[in-house]
Design an enzyme around this catalytic site. Structure first.
Site, PDB file in Angstrom:
ATOM      1  N   MET A 151     -11.835  41.484  -9.391  1.00 41.27           N
ATOM      2  CA  MET A 151     -10.964  42.154 -10.346  1.00 41.27           C
ATOM      3  C   MET A 151      -9.561  42.490  -9.849  1.00 41.27           C
ATOM      4  SD  MET A 151     -13.723  44.678 -12.183  1.00 41.27           S
ATOM      5  CE  MET A 151     -12.677  44.957 -13.606  1.00 41.27           C
ATOM      6  N   ASP A 200     -23.537  39.783  -5.475  1.00 45.27           N
ATOM      7  CA  ASP A 200     -24.518  39.492  -6.519  1.00 45.27           C
ATOM      8  C   ASP A 200     -24.198  38.130  -7.108  1.00 45.27           C
ATOM      9  OD1 ASP A 200     -22.984  40.313  -9.381  1.00 45.27           O
ATOM     10  OD2 ASP A 200     -22.227  41.276  -7.581  1.00 45.27           O
ATOM     11  N   ARG A 239      -6.687  41.615   0.770  1.00 45.73           N
ATOM     12  CA  ARG A 239      -7.654  42.389  -0.008  1.00 45.73           C
ATOM     13  C   ARG A 239      -9.043  41.941   0.394  1.00 45.73           C
ATOM     14  NH1 ARG A 239     -12.019  41.480  -3.668  1.00 45.73           N
ATOM     15  NH2 ARG A 239     -12.179  43.295  -4.968  1.00 45.73           N
TER      16      ARG A 239
END
Length: 193
Positions: free
Chosen positions: A134, A158, A43
């Site tokens: 997430m 961020d 991922r």
């Protein structure tokens, strides 16, 4: 969800989105591992720094995934499982990054079930988590259950510590190091098999 398969350095590699969050990653990774014979999932995506040592654009390789998700409850274990990456993928990704002159930060991440959370996500940083994302917990748990391999590689977009953030266009167009590492890792692993 669209998926694409092509050749990278002569090796077949498939790429697809997973949607956002634990439920979406849970569905896609389960089906890929269990219905389509996929052996490895890497991922890639963005993450927010919750460790003061991270800077924008740093690469984070999620060795393990702390989470506030109840996704793991479905396995009926008499305790809490610690979702972790496959070591062979993690080790190869570190080698691939270093071969490109990159220095990834390896450690735990926090996989959140909530994007806009009124509780302090920074508290997870106090426990050693590097960044918040997430999807990693669902991916790692499904890989463990299926006996497959998974790894989560993120670029810091961020910082919840400093308040800095990259513009959306940079997130979309400039996270190429993470992509190169993932592709080189996948190819190296396939060639080794």
């Amino acid at each position: 969800m669209l998926g694409y398969t092509g050749l990278y350095e002569g090796v077949p590699v498939s790429v697809m989105a997973s949607g956002m969050g634990v439920p979406s990653m849970g569905i896609y990774s389960h089906e890929l591992f269990n219905f389509y014979g996929v052996e490895n999932i890497i991922r890639i995506g963005s993450a927010g720094a919750i460790s003061p040592r991270l800077r924008l654009r740093d690469l984070v390789f999620a060795m393990s995934s702390c989470t506030n998700s109840r996704f793991g409850d479905q396995f009926g274990l008499p305790g809490q499982i610690a979702p972790t990456a496959d070591f062979s993928l993690l080790e190869q990704a570190v080698r691939s990054a270093r071969a490109l002159g990159l220095q990834p930060v390896v450690g735990p991440v926090f996989c959140s079930d909530t994007f806009y959370d009124e509780r302090s996500t920074l508290d997870w940083g106090k426990m050693g988590a590097l960044a918040v994302e997430m999807e990693s917990a669902a991916l790692y748990l499904n890989a463990a259950r299926a006996g497959k391999r998974a790894l989560c590689i993120c670029t810091i977009s961020d910082s919840l510590v400093t308040g800095e953030a990259l513009p959306a266009e940079d997130r979309q167009l400039t996270f190429l190091d993470m992509i190169r590492v993932a592709l080189n890792t996948a190819v190296s692993l396939q060639k080794a098999l």
